[in-house]
Write an enzyme that holds these catalytic residues in place. Structure first.
Site, PDB file in Angstrom:
ATOM      1  N   HIS A  98      -5.795  -1.669   4.367  1.00 31.55           N
ATOM      2  CA  HIS A  98      -5.652  -0.627   3.434  1.00 31.55           C
ATOM      3  C   HIS A  98      -4.931  -1.036   2.210  1.00 31.55           C
ATOM      4  O   HIS A  98      -4.108  -1.593   2.276  1.00 31.55           O
ATOM      5  CB  HIS A  98      -5.354   0.766   4.111  1.00 31.55           C
ATOM      6  CG  HIS A  98      -4.034   0.810   4.651  1.00 31.55           C
ATOM      7  ND1 HIS A  98      -3.723  -0.328   5.764  1.00 31.55           N
ATOM      8  CD2 HIS A  98      -3.115   1.384   4.931  1.00 31.55           C
ATOM      9  CE1 HIS A  98      -2.426  -0.184   6.118  1.00 31.55           C
ATOM     10  NE2 HIS A  98      -2.148   1.064   5.799  1.00 31.55           N
ATOM     11  N   HIS A 143       0.687  -1.148  -0.109  1.00 31.40           N
ATOM     12  CA  HIS A 143       0.089   0.069  -0.033  1.00 31.40           C
ATOM     13  C   HIS A 143       1.034   1.096  -0.108  1.00 31.40           C
ATOM     14  O   HIS A 143       1.988   1.127   0.052  1.00 31.40           O
ATOM     15  CB  HIS A 143      -0.882  -0.149   0.971  1.00 31.40           C
ATOM     16  CG  HIS A 143      -0.135   0.332   2.553  1.00 31.40           C
ATOM     17  ND1 HIS A 143       0.002  -0.805   3.151  1.00 31.40           N
ATOM     18  CD2 HIS A 143       0.195   1.176   3.074  1.00 31.40           C
ATOM     19  CE1 HIS A 143       0.705  -0.656   4.346  1.00 31.40           C
ATOM     20  NE2 HIS A 143       0.928   0.766   4.381  1.00 31.40           N
ATOM     21  N   TYR A 203       9.183   2.052   9.979  1.00 31.78           N
ATOM     22  CA  TYR A 203       9.661   2.989   8.950  1.00 31.78           C
ATOM     23  C   TYR A 203      11.037   3.416   8.947  1.00 31.78           C
ATOM     24  O   TYR A 203      11.532   3.473   9.791  1.00 31.78           O
ATOM     25  CB  TYR A 203       8.586   4.262   9.070  1.00 31.78           C
ATOM     26  CG  TYR A 203       7.073   3.821   9.179  1.00 31.78           C
ATOM     27  CD1 TYR A 203       6.425   4.175   7.753  1.00 31.78           C
ATOM     28  CD2 TYR A 203       6.319   3.499  10.158  1.00 31.78           C
ATOM     29  CE1 TYR A 203       5.017   3.668   7.605  1.00 31.78           C
ATOM     30  CE2 TYR A 203       5.067   3.463  10.224  1.00 31.78           C
ATOM     31  CZ  TYR A 203       4.366   3.701   9.052  1.00 31.78           C
ATOM     32  OH  TYR A 203       3.197   3.277   8.906  1.00 31.78           O
ATOM     33  N   GLU A 216       8.096   1.419   4.300  1.00 30.47           N
ATOM     34  CA  GLU A 216       7.699   0.540   5.556  1.00 30.47           C
ATOM     35  C   GLU A 216       7.821  -0.691   5.322  1.00 30.47           C
ATOM     36  O   GLU A 216       7.409  -1.368   4.163  1.00 30.47           O
ATOM     37  CB  GLU A 216       6.026   1.088   5.773  1.00 30.47           C
ATOM     38  CG  GLU A 216       5.645   0.303   6.822  1.00 30.47           C
ATOM     39  CD  GLU A 216       3.975   0.469   6.993  1.00 30.47           C
ATOM     40  OE1 GLU A 216       3.799   0.204   8.201  1.00 30.47           O
ATOM     41  OE2 GLU A 216       3.422   0.655   6.086  1.00 30.47           O
ATOM     42  N   HIS A 221       1.093  -0.532  15.181  1.00 31.02           N
ATOM     43  CA  HIS A 221       0.048   0.675  15.022  1.00 31.02           C
ATOM     44  C   HIS A 221      -1.162   0.279  15.817  1.00 31.02           C
ATOM     45  O   HIS A 221      -1.549  -0.975  15.897  1.00 31.02           O
ATOM     46  CB  HIS A 221      -0.202   0.831  13.663  1.00 31.02           C
ATOM     47  CG  HIS A 221       0.376   1.363  12.620  1.00 31.02           C
ATOM     48  ND1 HIS A 221       1.243   2.578  12.969  1.00 31.02           N
ATOM     49  CD2 HIS A 221       1.060   0.847  11.617  1.00 31.02           C
ATOM     50  CE1 HIS A 221       2.208   2.922  12.048  1.00 31.02           C
ATOM     51  NE2 HIS A 221       2.122   1.969  11.151  1.00 31.02           N
ATOM     52  N   HIS A 227       4.873   7.344   2.364  1.00 35.93           N
ATOM     53  CA  HIS A 227       5.785   6.276   2.420  1.00 35.93           C
ATOM     54  C   HIS A 227       4.988   5.322   1.404  1.00 35.93           C
ATOM     55  O   HIS A 227       3.757   5.294   1.168  1.00 35.93           O
ATOM     56  CB  HIS A 227       5.751   5.698   3.842  1.00 35.93           C
ATOM     57  CG  HIS A 227       4.533   5.031   4.334  1.00 35.93           C
ATOM     58  ND1 HIS A 227       3.637   5.306   5.068  1.00 35.93           N
ATOM     59  CD2 HIS A 227       4.064   3.559   4.056  1.00 35.93           C
ATOM     60  CE1 HIS A 227       2.623   4.901   5.493  1.00 35.93           C
ATOM     61  NE2 HIS A 227       2.867   3.547   4.905  1.00 35.93           N
TER      62      HIS A 227
END
Length: 311
Positions: free
Chosen positions: A203, A154, A259, A269, A250, A218
């Site tokens: 996502h 993503h 990251y 990431e 997260h 990112h």
């Protein structure tokens, strides 16, 4: 879930300052597979377990950042219909001819309200993942070079008009909203961050409200396990790759993450975990006050570099 319409993230073209140093980084340290070079000086890569020709294109430049992001669609008829739908929404499109990117068919390109160039395509040459299609072993020898992510997962993009992006992706492109971040109430911004999926991942693309258009936060590369994220962290340390955040988890998406920065200052990431939402689920909301744990759940900390540095 039936996969129709927009299928998945397909490729991103990234601007890099020192091409040779970047090739070494993405091939030998991150562990991508080089698949080609073109007469415009661009170099093509894929993750070892991706079947299509390329998912990352490095383009030499005097500034870092992203040129465009592309998503693969089901077939040529879907591409034609989505182009009509985007135009009906009020956004102009252009056709990029087949072959402009190596081993890639015709693309439909348009500019998002956030200023990013976004494109759809239906055809890309399949080169496989180095494993046979009958009785394959579980991994390729390429899976042990560098960090060895399994796919381009993503991206997070920064720019203005997040609500207009949301309308386009939900009403026209068929994505669904999985999570959102609310702004401070006094700012009058109901959503400053949105996490959108065209699959049942947490996502496939995300946007955060930002005054400058067309910025990259990112690109994310999927690791198969949390243990492989930690191994990636070891490799970063061995090669003195500068780390922005992590290893941590997260709250947003429940992802496990590190990251870090490539040699040009583009953030990338290494990501694992998350949950598997479906389109009939209700989106998760993070308040502005709760977002520190959304970013870094153990520490509950808003890391300044994460919030302010983009390319």
């Amino acid at each position: 879930m039936a996969m129709t319409g927009v299928l998945r993230p397909g490729h991103a073209q990234l601007r890099v300052l020192d091409l040779e140093k970047s090739i070494t980084f993405y091939r030998d340290i991150l562990g991508l597979v080089e698949t080609g070079r073109d007469d415009r000086g661009r170099v093509y890569f894929k993750c070892w377990d991706e079947r299509d020709h390329s998912s990352l294109i490095l383009s030499p430049s005097d500034s870092a950042g992203i040129d465009f992001i592309g998503f693969k669609v089901l077939d040529a008829a879907t591409l034609d219909q989505l182009e009509r739908d985007v135009r009906a929404f009020g956004i102009a499109t252009e056709r990029v001819p087949a072959g402009d990117l190596l081993e890639t068919g015709e693309r439909v390109r348009f500019r998002l309200p956030s200023g990013h160039l976004f494109e759809l395509y239906a055809e890309k040459t399949k080169v496989g993942n180095g494993l046979p299609s009958v009785n394959p072993p579980p991994w390729s020898m390429d899976a042990d070079r560098g960090m060895a992510p399994i796919r381009f997962d993503h991206c997070l993009l920064y720019g203005p008009n997040v609500q207009a992006n949301k309308d386009l992706f939900l009403k026209v492109l068929g994505f669904h909203l999985v999570e959102r971040i609310l702004g401070p109430t006094e700012a009058g911004e109901p959503e400053i961050g949105i996490f959108l999926s065209c699959s049942h991942k947490t996502h496939d693309i995300a946007f955060v409200e930002y005054e400058e258009p067309g910025k990259l936060h990112h690109l994310s590369f999927r690791m198969p396990t949390w243990e492989r994220v930690l191994r990636a962290g070891d490799i970063m340390g061995m090669n003195r790759v500068p780390i922005d955040i992590g290893p941590t988890r997260h709250g947003v998406t429940r992802g496990e993450t590190i990251y870090a920065w490539d040699p040009s200052g583009n953030r990338f990431e290494t990501f694992a975990g998350g949950y598997e939402p479906y389109p009939d689920g209700d989106p998760i909301t993070w308040t502005f006050e709760g977002f520190p744990h959304g970013l870094d759940y153990p520490q509950g900390k808003l890391h300044e570099s994460f919030m302010t540095v983009v390319t």
